[in-house]
Design a protein around this motif. Structure first.
Motif, PDB file in Angstrom:
ATOM      1  N   PRO A   9      42.647  35.355  72.973  1.00 10.90           N
ATOM      2  CA  PRO A   9      43.006  35.102  74.381  1.00 10.90           C
ATOM      3  C   PRO A   9      44.381  34.476  74.562  1.00 10.90           C
ATOM      4  N   GLU A  10      45.003  34.014  73.466  1.00 17.09           N
ATOM      5  CA  GLU A  10      46.368  33.500  73.516  1.00 17.09           C
ATOM      6  C   GLU A  10      47.386  34.603  73.221  1.00 17.09           C
ATOM      7  N   ALA A  11      46.934  35.870  73.192  1.00 22.72           N
ATOM      8  CA  ALA A  11      47.761  37.059  72.991  1.00 22.72           C
ATOM      9  C   ALA A  11      48.300  37.177  71.576  1.00 22.72           C
ATOM     10  N   GLU A  12      47.662  36.505  70.612  1.00 20.72           N
ATOM     11  CA  GLU A  12      48.076  36.596  69.217  1.00 20.72           C
ATOM     12  C   GLU A  12      47.289  37.701  68.522  1.00 20.72           C
ATOM     13  N   PRO A  13      47.977  38.627  67.825  1.00 20.02           N
ATOM     14  CA  PRO A  13      47.283  39.765  67.208  1.00 20.02           C
ATOM     15  C   PRO A  13      46.589  39.367  65.906  1.00 20.02           C
ATOM     16  N   PHE A  14      45.332  39.796  65.742  1.00 18.68           N
ATOM     17  CA  PHE A  14      44.637  39.511  64.494  1.00 18.68           C
ATOM     18  C   PHE A  14      44.161  40.767  63.780  1.00 18.68           C
ATOM     19  N   PHE A  15      44.170  41.914  64.451  1.00 15.64           N
ATOM     20  CA  PHE A  15      43.822  43.181  63.798  1.00 15.64           C
ATOM     21  C   PHE A  15      44.586  44.293  64.514  1.00 15.64           C
ATOM     22  N   CYS A  16      45.225  45.182  63.735  1.00 17.54           N
ATOM     23  CA  CYS A  16      46.070  46.224  64.325  1.00 17.54           C
ATOM     24  C   CYS A  16      45.765  47.579  63.702  1.00 17.54           C
ATOM     25  N   GLY A  17      45.945  48.605  64.489  1.00 19.64           N
ATOM     26  CA  GLY A  17      45.804  49.969  64.003  1.00 19.64           C
ATOM     27  C   GLY A  17      46.412  50.924  65.010  1.00 19.64           C
ATOM     28  N   THR A  18      46.190  52.191  64.787  1.00 21.59           N
ATOM     29  CA  THR A  18      46.714  53.207  65.708  1.00 21.59           C
ATOM     30  C   THR A  18      45.533  54.019  66.234  1.00 21.59           C
ATOM     31  N   TYR A  19      45.450  55.284  65.855  1.00 19.78           N
ATOM     32  CA  TYR A  19      44.338  56.138  66.272  1.00 19.78           C
ATOM     33  C   TYR A  19      43.123  55.871  65.396  1.00 19.78           C
ATOM     34  N   PHE A  20      41.979  55.711  66.017  1.00 16.43           N
ATOM     35  CA  PHE A  20      40.703  55.635  65.304  1.00 16.43           C
ATOM     36  C   PHE A  20      39.818  56.774  65.790  1.00 16.43           C
ATOM     37  N   PRO A  21      39.225  57.562  64.871  1.00  8.84           N
ATOM     38  CA  PRO A  21      38.404  58.698  65.285  1.00  8.84           C
ATOM     39  C   PRO A  21      37.048  58.249  65.822  1.00  8.84           C
ATOM     40  N   LYS A  22      36.400  59.160  66.508  1.00 13.47           N
ATOM     41  CA  LYS A  22      35.066  58.853  67.039  1.00 13.47           C
ATOM     42  C   LYS A  22      34.037  58.749  65.916  1.00 13.47           C
ATOM     43  N   GLU A  23      34.180  59.607  64.910  1.00 16.44           N
ATOM     44  CA  GLU A  23      33.294  59.600  63.746  1.00 16.44           C
ATOM     45  C   GLU A  23      34.123  59.316  62.501  1.00 16.44           C
ATOM     46  N   PRO A  24      33.536  58.708  61.461  1.00 15.41           N
ATOM     47  CA  PRO A  24      34.293  58.443  60.233  1.00 15.41           C
ATOM     48  C   PRO A  24      34.789  59.761  59.619  1.00 15.41           C
TER      49      PRO A  24
END
Length: 653
Positions: free
Chosen positions: A112-127
């Motif tokens: 909630p302080e706008a600090e990033p803790f996990f990042c990625g780009t596209y994630f698919p619907k299924e593995p």
């Protein structure tokens, strides 16, 4: 809370207004809600022409079950990277730092302080392919938020601290010959361009090489430009029917494009091909410059006179469907003999999916009139297809690039309609984006200004556009607008000897971005160096000359190490090394003006106007025998005035 994106002025955000995800725009209210609920923020950043943004939206954000889970466990914030480049820059830097790569859609999870803790780009619907599904990622993060909160908070704080520590003042000297040599090492001698696939149009690096050739006579620099410009324009990345370039080539041979068409790419490429024509008089350079200008005027111009941001890659759910052809489609659109001729000429051999091909023009047709007739027929046939979606927002910086490119191309190629279109776009940006307090806003749509404040690239690119227009028409108001913007730039974007990308009075973010890299677009600091150099040439002001030098210094380290990512800064440094020159034309002479823009090194400060025009460069510049004359100057020391275009050309040699 319901999805609130329907009220946005961003076409990209409005595309998500019907998602079951309770999207919010970037705002303090969104983070206040996260603090109140004690949940993380899911930040999704993309843009309207982004293919994989559409894919993830369809797979996950339109899925009711995924949306329900998101709404229960996160505050969901959607950002248009083109509208908020400051937000995008911060969290893209975090994504690259944490994962080693970036891209869009960008998916970042924040405290909630706008600090990033996990990042990625596209994630698919299924593995698939070793990638976890989006739901798996969400589940893991919710579990971590509930059971490992102290670790998550610590990650966010450390990421912000490390990003802030990366910002350091730069110093040193540009090694222009070394930069040209490094580009040659990185050059692809077979397929042209730099590096391997995917290949992006290296407009700024090529512009630097053209300026370097003009100053030093280096033939290998010109050869790299010619080879790359030929390959880009003759391959599939260039729209052979309507002009305009796609964003990049997926392969290393410039055949299969990523099909979105961006304003900034086409503005930069128009400028490049017009510049190449002034150096080489290559017919291909002129043709591509004219066709790209026509693309801007025909397909990206808005009813208010500005230029829209982009055309989508996708139509009817398929990337590139509007642009590609099968042999059967060509036979349906053309007489049999013409279809066979085009299939051979344009290499229609199944270069894309489903046996379709982009049209290439690897060689000039043996019957140019026949090609122009067929080209018109195919354009007409293509017009029956579903047209790509258009992002109609007007971005100040990218319109600035287009205004500058159209103005220069209009003069050197003798197309006054380009200059007229450039002026109308400039009038829109000045009239709508510039408020009474002198603050420039980044975007507008349908003539309504957006809420995002302009960043450094907006101020600098639009100021340079105004100075370029002023040089052509001598209308003092453009000079005054540019000067006011650049005075505000010094006041708002410079602190502790460094340029920042956001204004001092803009929204405070977790850190203040400061990126000198010329990437898909010129960096704000490179554009500032260019605009201040031009203003210094028109005024003789040491104040503005120092501002230009300070801006350029930010790019020295990257220019000397990785010149591909400092092309605009190197181009400005080349202009400095070549002179810098100033040209004052007393009176109005289209012929003298054309020679000034065509034969002087690009980056020269040029002004044409009536004697007495209240700009220092014009002081004391009078007609000779009641005839317009050109004064070629260096640091305000001028040669004898000349009335003949050929005499001016000879002085510039």
């Amino acid at each position: 809370m319901p999805n609130e994106l329907g009220r946005s002025t961003s076409p990209y955000l409005r595309q998500h207004a019907d998602n079951p995800v309770a999207w919010r725009e970037w705002s303090e209210g969104a983070f206040a809600e996260a603090r109140e609920r004690d949940v993380p923020v899911f930040l999704s950043v993309g843009y309207s022409a982004c293919h994989w943004c559409h894919v993830m939206a369809h797979e996950s954000f339109e899925d009711a079950a995924t949306a329900e889970y998101l709404n229960a466990n996160f505050v969901c914030v959607k950002v248009d990277r083109e509208e908020r480049p400051d937000v995008d820059a911060i969290y893209m830097a975090a994504t690259v730092a944490m994962t080693g790569q970036g891209g869009w859609p960008m998916s970042v999870f924040l405290t909630p302080e706008a600090e990033p803790f996990f990042c990625g780009t596209y994630f698919p619907k299924e593995p698939r392919g070793g990638m976890a599904s989006f739901r798996q990622v969400l589940g893991s993060l919710v579990d971590a938020w509930q059971t490992k909160r102290e670790q998550i908070d610590g990650i966010g704080r450390r990421v912000v601290e490390q990003l802030g520590a990366q910002q350091r003042a730069a110093s040193g000297t540009f090694e222009l010959d070394k930069a040209a040599r490094l580009l040659k090492v990185d050059f692809d001698p077979v397929d042209a361009g730099f590096g391997k696939a995917p290949k992006f149009p290296p407009s700024m690096a090529l512009d630097f090489l053209l300026r370097h050739h003009r100053r030093t006579g280096a033939e290998d620099a010109l050869a790299m430009v010619a080879h790359t410009c030929h390959r880009m324009a003759r391959g599939g990345m260039y729209d052979q029917l309507a002009g305009g370039f796609a964003r990049y080539s997926v392969d290393g041979q410039w055949v299969v494009p990523h099909f979105e068409k961006m304003l900034y790419d086409n503005a930069l490429l128009l400028d490049l091909y017009a510049h190449w024509w002034t150096v080489s008089r290559e017919p291909l350079a002129r043709r591509v410059a004219e066709e790209t200008a026509e693309f801007l005027l025909t397909e990206l111009r808005t009813p208010e006179g500005g230029f829209a941001s982009a055309l989508d890659a996708d139509t009817e759910g398929e990337e590139g469907k509007y642009y590609v052809w099968t042999p059967a489609e060509l036979y349906a659109a053309l007489p049999s003999e013409d279809a066979s001729w085009v299939i051979d000429l344009c290499d229609v051999s199944g270069t894309f999916e489903h046996g379709a091909s982009v049209l290439q023009l690897r060689k000039d047709p043996d019957d140019p009139a026949r090609w122009q007739r067929i080209r018109a027929q195919l354009k007409e046939a293509r017009s029956a297809r579903t047209y790509p979606g258009r992002d109609d927002k007007v971005v100040a910086a990218w319109n600035g690039l287009a205004i500058t490119a159209l103005t220069r191309a209009g003069v050197v190629l003798e197309h006054p309609e380009y200059v007229e279109a450039a002026q109308q776009a400039a009038e829109l940006v000045r009239g709508v984006h510039l408020d009474a307090a002198g603050r420039l806003h980044r975007t507008s749509r349908d003539g309504v200004v957006g809420s995002a404040h302009g960043v450094l690239e907006d101020y600098a690119a639009f100021a340079q556009a105004c100075l370029t227009l002023f040089g052509v028409n001598g209308n003092l108001s453009w000079f005054e607008t540019a000067k006011a913007l650049l005075d505000r730039t010094i006041e708002q974007f410079v602190a502790d000897g460094s340029y920042f990308d956001t204004a001092a009075d803009a929204e405070e973010l977790v850190w203040r971005p400061q990126d000198p890299t010329d990437n898909a677009t010129p960096s704000g600091v490179s554009l500032a160096a260019e605009a201040f150099t031009t203003l210094a040439g028109l005024t003789g002001s040491v104040h503005y000359e120092s501002a230009a030098e300070q801006a350029l210094s930010a790019s020295v380290a990257i220019a000397n190490r990785a010149p591909r990512f400092a092309g605009r800064a190197l181009a400005v440094a080349e202009a400095e090394a070549a002179g810098p020159l100033e040209i004052a034309i007393a009176g109005r002479s289209p012929e003298l003006l054309r020679v000034a823009f065509t034969d002087a090194p690009w980056g020269t400060a040029i002004v044409q106007g009536e004697p007495g025009l209240d700009v220092p460069l014009m002081a004391g510049r009078s007609l000779v025998d009641d005839q317009p004359v050109a004064y070629v100057c260096q640091k305000f020391t001028c040669r004898l005035p000349v009335p003949e275009p050929e005499a001016l050309r000879e002085q510039l040699r």
